[in-house]
Design an enzyme around this catalytic site. Structure first.
Site, PDB file in Angstrom:
ATOM      1  N   LYS A 208       0.728  -1.012  -0.056  1.00 39.35           N
ATOM      2  CA  LYS A 208       0.167  -0.054   0.038  1.00 39.35           C
ATOM      3  C   LYS A 208       0.944   1.268   0.072  1.00 39.35           C
ATOM      4  O   LYS A 208       1.573   1.659   1.050  1.00 39.35           O
ATOM      5  CB  LYS A 208      -0.859  -0.095   1.255  1.00 39.35           C
ATOM      6  CG  LYS A 208      -1.364   1.299   1.703  1.00 39.35           C
ATOM      7  CD  LYS A 208      -2.250   1.976   0.880  1.00 39.35           C
ATOM      8  CE  LYS A 208      -2.717   3.433   1.526  1.00 39.35           C
ATOM      9  NZ  LYS A 208      -1.782   4.251   0.769  1.00 39.35           N
ATOM     10  N   GLY A 261       5.616   5.601   8.522  1.00 36.80           N
ATOM     11  CA  GLY A 261       4.945   6.637   8.445  1.00 36.80           C
ATOM     12  C   GLY A 261       4.666   7.283   9.741  1.00 36.80           C
ATOM     13  O   GLY A 261       5.384   7.281  10.689  1.00 36.80           O
ATOM     14  N   SER A 262       3.508   8.266   9.809  1.00 32.25           N
ATOM     15  CA  SER A 262       3.452   8.740  11.098  1.00 32.25           C
ATOM     16  C   SER A 262       2.976   7.857  12.482  1.00 32.25           C
ATOM     17  O   SER A 262       2.509   6.881  12.290  1.00 32.25           O
ATOM     18  CB  SER A 262       2.486   9.725  11.078  1.00 32.25           C
ATOM     19  OG  SER A 262       1.193   9.327  10.663  1.00 32.25           O
ATOM     20  N   THR A 263       3.260   8.381  13.669  1.00 30.36           N
ATOM     21  CA  THR A 263       3.020   7.479  14.767  1.00 30.36           C
ATOM     22  C   THR A 263       1.375   7.472  14.941  1.00 30.36           C
ATOM     23  O   THR A 263       1.197   6.326  15.257  1.00 30.36           O
ATOM     24  CB  THR A 263       3.274   8.561  15.890  1.00 30.36           C
ATOM     25  OG1 THR A 263       4.858   8.790  15.780  1.00 30.36           O
ATOM     26  CG2 THR A 263       3.328   7.677  17.256  1.00 30.36           C
ATOM     27  N   GLY A 264       0.608   8.285  14.464  1.00 29.16           N
ATOM     28  CA  GLY A 264      -1.050   8.054  14.770  1.00 29.16           C
ATOM     29  C   GLY A 264      -1.448   7.096  13.663  1.00 29.16           C
ATOM     30  O   GLY A 264      -2.144   6.292  14.119  1.00 29.16           O
ATOM     31  N   GLU A 289       8.334   2.036  11.888  1.00 24.28           N
ATOM     32  CA  GLU A 289       9.222   2.988  11.894  1.00 24.28           C
ATOM     33  C   GLU A 289       8.404   4.433  11.916  1.00 24.28           C
ATOM     34  O   GLU A 289       7.787   4.555  10.751  1.00 24.28           O
ATOM     35  CB  GLU A 289      10.550   3.167  11.105  1.00 24.28           C
ATOM     36  CG  GLU A 289      11.181   1.736  11.368  1.00 24.28           C
ATOM     37  CD  GLU A 289      11.622   1.373  12.728  1.00 24.28           C
ATOM     38  OE1 GLU A 289      11.773   2.504  13.532  1.00 24.28           O
ATOM     39  OE2 GLU A 289      11.840   0.277  13.039  1.00 24.28           O
ATOM     40  N   CYS A 323      12.339  12.039   8.414  1.00 21.07           N
ATOM     41  CA  CYS A 323      11.966  11.449  10.086  1.00 21.07           C
ATOM     42  C   CYS A 323      13.150  11.940  10.883  1.00 21.07           C
ATOM     43  O   CYS A 323      12.836  12.259  11.817  1.00 21.07           O
ATOM     44  CB  CYS A 323      11.492  10.118  10.059  1.00 21.07           C
ATOM     45  SG  CYS A 323      12.860   9.072   9.188  1.00 21.07           S
ATOM     46  N   GLU A 419       6.228  17.048  15.752  1.00 19.47           N
ATOM     47  CA  GLU A 419       6.872  16.946  14.623  1.00 19.47           C
ATOM     48  C   GLU A 419       6.217  17.944  13.665  1.00 19.47           C
ATOM     49  O   GLU A 419       5.034  17.819  13.575  1.00 19.47           O
ATOM     50  CB  GLU A 419       6.829  15.477  14.332  1.00 19.47           C
ATOM     51  CG  GLU A 419       7.390  14.995  12.934  1.00 19.47           C
ATOM     52  CD  GLU A 419       7.295  13.571  12.433  1.00 19.47           C
ATOM     53  OE1 GLU A 419       6.392  13.196  12.315  1.00 19.47           O
ATOM     54  OE2 GLU A 419       8.440  13.054  12.174  1.00 19.47           O
TER      55      GLU A 419
HETATM   56  P1  NAD Z   1       1.464   8.746   6.894  1.00 20.10           P
HETATM   57  O1  NAD Z   1       1.304   8.190   8.296  1.00 20.10           O
HETATM   58  O2  NAD Z   1       0.396   9.852   6.525  1.00 20.10           O
HETATM   59  O3  NAD Z   1       0.933   7.747   5.722  1.00 20.10           O
HETATM   60  C1  NAD Z   1       1.992   6.544   5.874  1.00 20.10           C
HETATM   61  C2  NAD Z   1       1.169   5.554   5.032  1.00 20.10           C
HETATM   62  O4  NAD Z   1       0.023   5.221   5.740  1.00 20.10           O
HETATM   63  C3  NAD Z   1       0.591   5.938   3.639  1.00 20.10           C
HETATM   64  O5  NAD Z   1       0.689   5.050   2.624  1.00 20.10           O
HETATM   65  C4  NAD Z   1      -0.919   6.199   3.906  1.00 20.10           C
HETATM   66  O6  NAD Z   1      -1.828   6.192   3.034  1.00 20.10           O
HETATM   67  C5  NAD Z   1      -1.138   5.168   4.857  1.00 20.10           C
HETATM   68  N1  NAD Z   1      -2.514   5.499   5.866  1.00 20.10           N
HETATM   69  C6  NAD Z   1      -2.903   6.412   6.408  1.00 20.10           C
HETATM   70  N2  NAD Z   1      -3.888   5.890   7.171  1.00 20.10           N
HETATM   71  C7  NAD Z   1      -3.753   4.508   6.994  1.00 20.10           C
HETATM   72  C8  NAD Z   1      -4.705   3.698   7.811  1.00 20.10           C
HETATM   73  N3  NAD Z   1      -5.656   4.021   8.484  1.00 20.10           N
HETATM   74  N4  NAD Z   1      -4.595   2.313   7.476  1.00 20.10           N
HETATM   75  C9  NAD Z   1      -3.714   1.922   6.699  1.00 20.10           C
HETATM   76  N5  NAD Z   1      -2.927   2.819   5.916  1.00 20.10           N
HETATM   77  C10 NAD Z   1      -3.063   4.139   6.100  1.00 20.10           C
HETATM   78  O7  NAD Z   1       2.994   9.346   6.894  1.00 20.10           O
HETATM   79  P2  NAD Z   1       3.737   9.859   5.543  1.00 20.10           P
HETATM   80  O8  NAD Z   1       3.192  11.576   5.394  1.00 20.10           O
HETATM   81  O9  NAD Z   1       3.588   9.463   4.183  1.00 20.10           O
HETATM   82  O10 NAD Z   1       5.184  10.059   6.167  1.00 20.10           O
HETATM   83  C11 NAD Z   1       5.657  10.817   7.032  1.00 20.10           C
HETATM   84  C12 NAD Z   1       5.674  10.213   8.418  1.00 20.10           C
HETATM   85  O11 NAD Z   1       6.630   9.018   8.131  1.00 20.10           O
HETATM   86  C13 NAD Z   1       6.732  11.189   9.477  1.00 20.10           C
HETATM   87  O12 NAD Z   1       5.902  11.103  10.504  1.00 20.10           O
HETATM   88  C14 NAD Z   1       7.773  10.691   9.349  1.00 20.10           C
HETATM   89  O13 NAD Z   1       8.576  10.862  10.676  1.00 20.10           O
HETATM   90  C15 NAD Z   1       7.618   9.322   9.388  1.00 20.10           C
HETATM   91  N6  NAD Z   1       8.697   8.600   8.850  1.00 20.10           N
HETATM   92  C16 NAD Z   1       9.529   7.563   9.609  1.00 20.10           C
HETATM   93  C17 NAD Z   1      10.597   7.148   9.210  1.00 20.10           C
HETATM   94  C18 NAD Z   1      11.374   6.043  10.038  1.00 20.10           C
HETATM   95  O14 NAD Z   1      12.204   5.398   9.971  1.00 20.10           O
HETATM   96  N7  NAD Z   1      11.036   6.405  11.462  1.00 20.10           N
HETATM   97  C19 NAD Z   1      10.893   6.967   7.799  1.00 20.10           C
HETATM   98  C20 NAD Z   1      10.377   7.892   7.064  1.00 20.10           C
HETATM   99  C21 NAD Z   1       9.321   8.716   7.527  1.00 20.10           C
END
Ligand code: NAD
Length: 536
Positions: A208, A261-264, A289, A323, A419
């Protein structure tokens, strides 16, 4: 088992004026900007056009449509799971040498014939400069694919002892089910690694991708097919996260989630999985992560110019959308004017614009939602603190936020805790004792991803390394907190930054195997009686 090639980090090309790679990339950019492909859903090797479409645009020129993507529904996800479970029968039994060869070949394709096509997709679709794209979409991903093969070899070689008369083995099985890979927009290397790391270990995966990295992800699917990845082992499912997530979590076959992706979002997935625990055949492995609020702490013995350069690069490269980006900075009051003026002078010379212009240091932020969020934080800085450099926002052509430095006099200001994920660095000039500042850095944000100490005094380095032991999964001494390299600095953080399963290390791959111990008795006993049962 055959011995795999010893991995070496892929050299980063320079793209200097007159270089062949620069000419090749310019040509690839021109071609990609004019192609406008349809990006399909891919299930079992079939390219499916759902008709429910979204435009893929350039963040730095949002009127320019790069591609049209077809979104998958919950039914597509269910179908992809059936296809994956079918493909699992043979893929989970495919010898390691064959699985490894596919990814070694993928790395070779990526760094040769596909290099500039992938760079063009990443630069245009995610607004990266050629350098930021090269270190991500080409070099880091090639490193993941090559190093993971060597890490996997190490895991398979891990075997128990066998006393005389027995032969003990561990069968490092893939998980029983499928892995859901949910990937972020900001790194194509991470996006492609999340599904392929479990696949290398014999698993099948659903991918995804983020809606704002679709062009690059689609090119990766095509590359993997050319490298020989069998149909069905990996499905590509563009579309809305919550709808797809719900359909995947509803399956009894969910065996793992590989998320960045994001923590939330990770918490939402984790909650959904907890609610479904009675449904699953096996406890799903959860690897996530997530966010960061990465720090630089400067000691009074720090080299001020090294600190300036670390802030300019660490906070503003790729528009702060890493990140690991430096986001809260603690500088001794006495050093602050020198550092502030140094960063401001750097920012005077830096251009952010269309990444096809190679004189730009940065591009635009990823989309309108990100632009509004980051602009909101800049406004918060203006209203409640002091903007000392940058601060301009303009979304007329592209989503541009100029690199911004904000000075706060409250170390617990929201700008020091949350963040932002954009080109905004907040600085707290301190006058308290160093130990108190380290305690502040440790306790101010819920995240613990990356952090750096700048000091020439060795005792200060030692003190910071100790006091900040739990505050960062990747810790840097006299270096910016970004730019981890596979095989050199395994990456990941704890607290609210994730499960710290360290991409770019064998520890991550261990999450995608479920070992089976096999004991073979070479001389089975023929009598149930033990000698202690004898009468004397
Ligand atoms: P995001 O959480 O908005 O989206 C990540 C993915 O999750 C996307 O593909 C999105 O479509 C999907 N998604 C959203 N809601 C969902 C749900 N309810 N069920 C399943 N999938 C869902 O994050 P983003 O804006 O793409 O990325 C930025 C974030 O990622 C920042 O918080 C950043 O710190 C983090 N990040 C962390 C690392 C790490 O290694 N720690 C690396 C890169 C990015």
């Amino acid at each position: 088992m055959a011995k795999v090639p010893t991995p070496v980090n892929e050299p980063v090309l320079a793209y200097a004026p007159g270089s062949p790679e620069r000419a090749a990339l310019k040509a690839a950019l021109e071609a990609a900007a004019g192609e406008r492909p349809e990006i399909p859903i891919v299930i079992g090797g079939d390219a499916i056009e759902s008709g429910r479409t979204v435009d893929v645009v350039m963040p730095h020129a949002h009127g320019h449509v790069l591609a049209t993507a077809h979104e998958a529904s919950g039914e597509h996800v269910t179908r992809a799971i059936e296809v994956a479970m079918e493909a699992r029968r043979s893929w989970s039994r495919t010898p390691f040498e064959d699985r490894a060869a596919i990814f070694l070949r993928a790395a070779e394709l990526l760094t040769t014939t596909w290099r500039q096509r992938i760079n063009a997709a990443c630069m245009l679709g995610q607004s990266k400069t050629c350098f930021q794209s090269e270190i991500d979409a080409v070099c880091e991903l090639a490193d993941f694919w090559r190093f993971n093969v060597a890490f996997a070899e190490r895991i398979y070689a891990e075997q128990p002892i066998s006393p005389r008369g027995q032969w003990n083995r561990v069968d490092h099985r893939p998980l029983e089910g499928f892995v859901l890979a949910v990937t972020p927009f900001n790194f194509l290397s991470i996006a492609a690694n999340l599904p392929t790391a479990p696949i290398l270990m014999g698993n099948v995966a659903l991918w995804k991708p983020s809606s704002t990295s679709l062009l690059g992800c689609w090119e990766m699917m095509r590359l993997l097919k050319e490298a020989g990845l069998p149909d069905g082992v990996l499905s590509l499912l563009p579309g809305a996260g919550p709808e797809q997530g719900a359909a995947a979590l509803a399956s009894e076959h969910l065996a793992g989630v590989h998320f960045t992706g994001s923590t939330g979002t990770f918490k939402a997935l984790w909650r959904g999985i907890s609610d479904g625990l009675d449904r699953y055949r096996t406890f799903p492995r959860l690897v996530g992560e997530t966010g960061g609020k990465d720090f630089i702490v400067a000691h009074e013995s720090a080299d001020p110019q090294a600190l300036v350069t670390a802030i300019t690069r660490g906070a503003f490269e790729y528009q702060g959308q890493k990140c690991s980006a430096a986001s809260r900075i603690y500088v001794p009051q006495a050093m602050w004017a020198r550092v502030r003026d140094g960063v401001a002078a750097d920012l005077e010379t830096i251009r952010f614009g269309d990444v096809r212009d190679f004189t730009c240091f940065g591009g635009a932020v990823i989309d309108e939602r990100a632009y509004e969020r980051i602009a909101g934080y800049v406004k918060l800085g203006r209203d409640t603190a002091k903007v000392v450099a940058g601060g301009a926002c303009d979304d007329a052509e592209g989503y541009f936020v100029h690199p911004t430095v904000i000075e706060v006099d409250d170390p617990k200001h929201r700008l020091m805790q949350e963040e932002i994920f954009g080109p905004v660095a907040t600085v707290y000039p301190y006058s308290q004792p160093f130990a108190d500042v380290l305690a502040l850095a440790d306790a101010t944000s819920p995240y613990a991803l990356t952090g750096a100490i700048f000091a020439n005094d060795r005792e200060a380095v030692r003190e910071a390394e100790d006091a900040l032991r739990d505050a960062a999964g990747n810790f840097y001494v006299n270096d910016k907190p970004t730019g981890a390299v596979v095989g050199q600095q395994p990456f990941g953080g704890a607290r609210q930054s994730g499960t710290n399963d360290k991409a770019g290390m064998h520890l991550n791959l261990l999450r995608w195997v479920s070992p089976r111990s096999i004991k073979e008795n070479l001389a089975p006993p023929h009598d149930y009686r033990y000698s202690f049962l004898d009468e004397a």
